[in-house]
Design an enzyme around this catalytic site. Structure first.
Site: not given
Ligand code: BES
Ligand code: ZN
Ligand code: ZN
Length: 474
Positions: A243, A248, A255, A267, A326, A328, A330
């Site tokens: 990734k 992000d 966020k 990220d 968010d 993104e 995937r």
């Molecule tokens: N980049 C984040 C995940 C992340 C969280 C990485 C903490 C490093 C530390 C990812 O893109 C994300 O925001 N995921 C969301 C998914 C949700 C919207 C289904 C999450 O985990 O909240």
């Molecule tokens: Zn992310």
């Molecule tokens: Zn994200």
């Protein structure tokens, strides 16, 4: 930082004695007081102790053989931190490591821990000389097996490169810049890199990558890294998909700042691990055919950003209802997993800081993993995980989780609801695969805010030592 082999130690070299045979310590001591102190340490079951023989220092690290071997190796890596502090505090530039045993595993683990402890990301400091660690060379006293030392040196170098990439902020590491860095690393280590730029990505219709990129002023990239040694052990390649979200913000599903956004430069840690792994494999000439795929973009809100409710046609023609911008990672990984199918792979990994759910579940202490590649491969991955101490926590990957991704208006949606967030993210990715597949969610351990022994502070480079070990033993 360099780890080298040395055949002898000079009288002024600071040294570390590593082993179990306490009888071999005495010859290094000069005064009766030192011998007295040694006795005291042994009687009190101390595992690490220091002798000041100015201008040289002697650190003793005694191996704990009560523990399982992988846990005891990790203790040795961690013990190196004491030497790292001692050496840098006294502005010494090199140390010599001496094993007290026949086997070299702890000797090398100490060198590894010490090299990794010594990492710093100082490039943006004006007064970097004041802060820079003085230690530059780790000498390992050995008559033979210098091959293992060279290998270790290359692995540590690759971890350094990986950490550098993760620590680099968005202002200096956009998707295009990342692709250039990957090309440079390819030249350095000897693997091939092909980069697709926006025009090509558009003509291929990589809908997931393009959707996430819509809110950005910087174009996306898609890098293909190929390490094909002369006589590979495998007919079909192992593919590593990383990734590469260079930042992000969450996009329109923004966020909060402070805790959630401050470190989102990390990220692209999955991408960095893939590049670092292939760098280590190529520079050590490991005879396994491996391909890396890195989709890269930042994720931002903007006038033209993709929105919750959008239906996106992906590279494989599947349609995805976006219910959270968010989620993104995937979206861009899905397109890369579709590309992987063209390579007729034997096994595919995805490596990603994919979900806060993975972080919440196990913290920084391991890698959340799941897959359909079978028990044998998973067991061998877990074994590598213990050996390098980048441990694997396997999550279930039951078919029933697919239910949570059902959409009314598209083939699937990009979020699975409140529960099992790390798994539904993995299940989303699995939809785009039709080969043996293992997913690694490194959201917990990829980036740490406070110093964690030899993992340091900031980007840890997690994944490189794990995947290198797994692939080398494949
Ligand atoms: N980049 C984040 C995940 C992340 C969280 C990485 C903490 C490093 C530390 C990812 O893109 C994300 O925001 N995921 C969301 C998914 C949700 C919207 C289904 C999450 O985990 O909240
Ligand atoms: Zn992310
Ligand atoms: Zn994200």
């Amino acid at each position: 930082m360099k780890i080298t082999v040395t055949a002898r130690t000079g009288p002024k070299d600071s040294i570390v004695l590593i082993g179990k045979s306490t009888a071999k310590i005495k010859p290094w001591l000069k005064s009766d007081q030192e011998k007295e102190y040694l006795k005291f340490c042994l009687n009190n079951k101390k595992k690490q102790f220091v002798f000041n023989q100015y201008p040289r220092w002697i650190l003793v690290h005694l191996i704990d053989d009560q523990k399982k071997s992988f846990a005891s190796l990790e203790d040795t890596r961690k013990a190196s931190r004491i030497m790292s502090d001692l050496v840098n505090d006294r502005k010494l530039t090199s140390v010599t490591l001496i094993g007290l045993e026949k086997k070299n595993d702890h000797l090398l683990a100490f060198a590894e821990g010490l090299a990794l402890s010594n990492y710093q990301f100082n490039k943006y400091l004006n007064k970097k000389e004041d802060k820079a660690n003085s230690l530059k060379t780790i000498k390992v006293l050995l008559r033979d097996s210098s091959k293992a030392v060279k290998e270790l040196d290359q692995i540590c170098r690759a971890v350094y490169r990986t950490r550098d990439l993760v620590n680099e902020p968005l202002s200096t590491l956009t998707a295009v810049k990342l692709s250039k860095e990957i090309e440079n690393m390819g030249k350095e280590a000897g693997f091939d890199v092909e980069t697709f730029h926006k025009k090509k990505i558009k003509s291929l219709r990589m809908g997931g990558l393009l959707a996430v990129n819509k809110g950005s002023i910087d174009p996306p990239t898609f890098s293909i890294l190929t390490w094909k040694p002369e006589k590979p052990r495998n007919d079909k390649p192992i593919v590593l998909v990383g990734k590469g979200v260079v930042y992000d913000t969450g996009g329109l599903s923004l966020k909060p700042t402070n805790d959630a956004m401050d470190y989102m430069k990390c990220d692209m840690a999955g991408a960095a691990s893939v590049v670092g792994t292939i760098h280590a494999l190529a520079s050590n000439n490991i005879p396994v055919h491996v391909v890396g795929l890195i989709p890269a973009t930042d994720n931002r809100p903007d006038g033209n950003a993709y929105v919750p409710g959008d239906v996106i046609k992906m590279f494989d023609n599947s349609t995805v209802e976006v219910l959270n911008t968010d989620a993104e990672g995937r979206m861009i990984l899905a397109d890369a997993l579709t590309w992987a199918d063209k390579l007729n792979p034997q096994l595919v990994f995805s490596v990603a800081t994919l979900t806060g759910a993975a972080h919440a579940a196990i913290g920084k202490y391991g890698i959340v993993s799941m897959g359909n590649a079978g028990k044998k491969k998973m067991d061998s991955l877990k074994k590598s995980g213990e050996h390098v101490f980048e441990r694997i926590a396997e999550f279930p990957f039951w078919d029933e989780y697919d239910e949570l991704l059902k959409s009314d208006i598209a083939d699937l949606k990009n979020i699975g609801g409140r529960y099992a967030g790390a798994i539904t993210a993995g299940k989303f990715l699995e939809h785009f695969t039709n080969y043996p597949y293992i997913h690694l969610d490194i959201a917990g351990p990829a980036y740490i805010k406070t110093r964690d022994n030899y993992r340091g502070k900031g980007g840890t480079g997690i994944g490189v030592r794990l995947l290198y070990d797994f692939i080398k033993n494949y």
